[in-house]
Design a protein around this motif. Structure first.
Motif, PDB file in Angstrom:
ATOM      1  N   SER A 123       0.808  -1.196   0.152  1.00  0.00           N
ATOM      2  CA  SER A 123       0.044   0.062   0.076  1.00  0.00           C
ATOM      3  C   SER A 123       0.860   1.410   0.009  1.00  0.00           C
ATOM      4  O   SER A 123       0.531   2.339  -0.889  1.00  0.00           O
ATOM      5  N   SER A 171       1.346   2.673   8.000  1.00  0.00           N
ATOM      6  CA  SER A 171       0.315   3.332   7.948  1.00  0.00           C
ATOM      7  C   SER A 171       0.229   4.777   8.309  1.00  0.00           C
ATOM      8  O   SER A 171      -0.236   5.587   7.793  1.00  0.00           O
ATOM      9  N   THR A 190      -0.295   7.925   5.942  1.00  0.00           N
ATOM     10  CA  THR A 190      -1.406   9.237   6.284  1.00  0.00           C
ATOM     11  C   THR A 190      -0.771  10.554   6.244  1.00  0.00           C
ATOM     12  O   THR A 190      -1.222  11.359   5.707  1.00  0.00           O
ATOM     13  N   ILE A 199      -0.810  11.252   2.369  1.00  0.00           N
ATOM     14  CA  ILE A 199      -2.027  11.834   1.825  1.00  0.00           C
ATOM     15  C   ILE A 199      -2.800  13.051   2.394  1.00  0.00           C
ATOM     16  O   ILE A 199      -3.477  13.695   1.671  1.00  0.00           O
ATOM     17  N   ASN A 208      -5.076  16.733  -1.034  1.00  0.00           N
ATOM     18  CA  ASN A 208      -6.440  16.527  -1.086  1.00  0.00           C
ATOM     19  C   ASN A 208      -6.861  15.953  -2.736  1.00  0.00           C
ATOM     20  O   ASN A 208      -8.052  15.720  -2.735  1.00  0.00           O
ATOM     21  N   ALA A 268      -6.489  12.224  -1.891  1.00  0.00           N
ATOM     22  CA  ALA A 268      -6.607  11.702  -0.480  1.00  0.00           C
ATOM     23  C   ALA A 268      -8.109  10.716  -0.354  1.00  0.00           C
ATOM     24  O   ALA A 268      -8.269   9.592   0.125  1.00  0.00           O
ATOM     25  N   GLY A 269      -9.219  11.286  -1.159  1.00  0.00           N
ATOM     26  CA  GLY A 269     -10.379  10.531  -1.264  1.00  0.00           C
ATOM     27  C   GLY A 269     -10.219   9.282  -1.858  1.00  0.00           C
ATOM     28  O   GLY A 269     -10.568   8.154  -1.497  1.00  0.00           O
ATOM     29  N   ARG A 275      -7.736   6.793   0.554  1.00  0.00           N
ATOM     30  CA  ARG A 275      -8.753   6.342   1.504  1.00  0.00           C
ATOM     31  C   ARG A 275      -9.720   5.128   1.119  1.00  0.00           C
ATOM     32  O   ARG A 275      -9.644   4.277   1.805  1.00  0.00           O
ATOM     33  N   SER A 276     -10.379   5.483   0.286  1.00  0.00           N
ATOM     34  CA  SER A 276     -11.382   4.480  -0.331  1.00  0.00           C
ATOM     35  C   SER A 276     -10.467   2.897  -0.530  1.00  0.00           C
ATOM     36  O   SER A 276     -11.139   2.104  -0.401  1.00  0.00           O
ATOM     37  N   GLN A 292      -7.871   2.066   0.417  1.00  0.00           N
ATOM     38  CA  GLN A 292      -7.187   1.418   1.607  1.00  0.00           C
ATOM     39  C   GLN A 292      -8.081   0.688   2.363  1.00  0.00           C
ATOM     40  O   GLN A 292      -7.701  -0.382   3.066  1.00  0.00           O
ATOM     41  N   ILE A 293      -9.399   0.745   2.414  1.00  0.00           N
ATOM     42  CA  ILE A 293     -10.315   0.054   2.896  1.00  0.00           C
ATOM     43  C   ILE A 293     -10.245  -1.399   2.439  1.00  0.00           C
ATOM     44  O   ILE A 293     -10.410  -2.234   3.175  1.00  0.00           O
TER      45      ILE A 293
END
Length: 347
Positions: free
Chosen positions: A114, A175, A179, A182, A186, A189-190, A193-194, A196-197
């Motif tokens: 990741s 991790s 963070t 990112i 901006n 970032a969205g 994060r999506s 990374q789930i």
């Protein structure tokens, strides 16, 4: 005349289960997989009919039902492939390290992949699927070597608990790095994060096709390592006495696991705990012989991730929960159970 006593083969030295019983479990598992594939294609925010399924398989998307199925088919294929890859990689990692706590997530391998992908996106503009695959595999490999080196320090070498602690600490550090990268970005970032789930909702056959060479290579290498892993299970000295090249066997098996982890993470995000839960479940069913355990781990991993995807669609209708969240809810309590059992054995 004196008879020459032959050394036992690695597989013969392991506890054995009935081949007939294992074959019966295989039939049951294949039946469950078929049912899960049907459920994955038909279950969602909108119910569909068999006529829609047949039309969608023929390439038609004339109505809403056929369009939904056309999106669910690659999603189902991706869930099967990623689940199989993570389940098989987990079994191989546990065999290579002789560590029941080994898992691509717990050992930090997924997080290493990741971080490499996020760095490629943020600093080098690597947004193509092929580039993400290469950097993810590179990150997974570097992290696997690093965690094993850290876990090998001190007395006793790479014990299961030390490897788990080294992996958890490494994953936490990586991790934090992700963070930090990112937060000021901006623009990415969205999406990061999506991703990374961990999920299979955005699957396309184009992305799957680009990942297939890496996945196929990983599957082949890992499955061909079954005999070597049986030797390693007896200990390095015994394996060497049986004619096994221990370092080479461990390196090749690890390469296959890294290919699977990197490719799976690049196309679906860092999905945790599949590689931990699946091999333990398979050992309960068919024993510890890796000639059976590895293919079973791939099949059960495919079934688990497909089932998690279906459950995520059902419990949050008309929305959905990503599979990474569902597998974490399943795997976290199981991890605590394995750790407690391992500590009791060491007392």
């Amino acid at each position: 005349m004196t008879s020459v006593q032959q050394s036992p083969t690695p597989s013969a030295a392991l506890p054995r289960r009935s081949a007939l019983g294992n074959s019966a479990w295989l039939v049951v598992l294949l039946g469950v997989l078929v049912l899960l594939v049907v459920a994955s294609v038909t279950v969602g925010s909108r119910d569909v009919e068999w006529a829609d399924i047949v039309a969608a398989l023929g390439g038609s998307t004339d109505n809403i039902g056929q369009g939904a199925i056309a999106k669910r088919i690659p999603r189902t294929v991706l869930a099967l492939l990623v689940g199989a890859a993570l389940g098989l990689a987990g079994a191989v990692m546990q065999g290579v390290t002789r560590n029941p706590l080994a898992d691509p997530g717990i050992l930090g391998v997924n997080m290493g992949a990741s971080l490499a992908v996020v760095v490629g996106m943020a600093w080098f503009g690597l947004w193509t699927q092929t580039a993400m695959l290469w950097v993810a595999i590179f990150g997974a490999g570097i992290t696997a070597v690093f965690v094993y080196m850290i876990g090998s320090l001190g007395r006793g070498g790479a014990t299961p608990l030390k490897l788990a602690l080294a992996g958890a600490a490494t994953a936490a550090a990586l991790s934090s790095f992700i963070t930090a990268i990112i937060l000021p970005r901006n623009d990415i970032a969205g999406n990061v994060r999506s991703w990374q789930i961990g999920g299979v909702g955005g699957a396309t056959f184009d992305a799957i096709g680009q990942a297939m060479p890496f996945l196929i290579a990983g599957f082949v290498i890992c499955l061909l390592s079954a005999r070597s892993l049986n030797s390693l299970a007896l200990g390095d000295e015994m394996a060497a006495g049986l004619g096994e090249r221990v370092a080479l066997a461990r390196g090749l098996a690890s390469l296959g696991a890294v290919l699977l982890c990197g490719a799976a993470t690049a196309i679906a995000g860092p999905i945790a705990f599949v590689g931990l839960v699946v091999p333990h479940l398979c050992r309960l069913l068919i024993g510890v012989d890796n000639r059976w355990l590895l293919p079973f781990s791939a099949l059960v991993g495919a079934a688990l991730l497909t089932a998690a995807d279906v459950v995520g669609r059902i419990v949050a209708r008309p929305s959905e929960i990503d599979v990474g969240i569902i597998t974490a809810l399943i795997g976290a309590p199981f991890f605590v159970y394995i750790v407690r059992r391992q500590k009791l054995r060491e007392l």
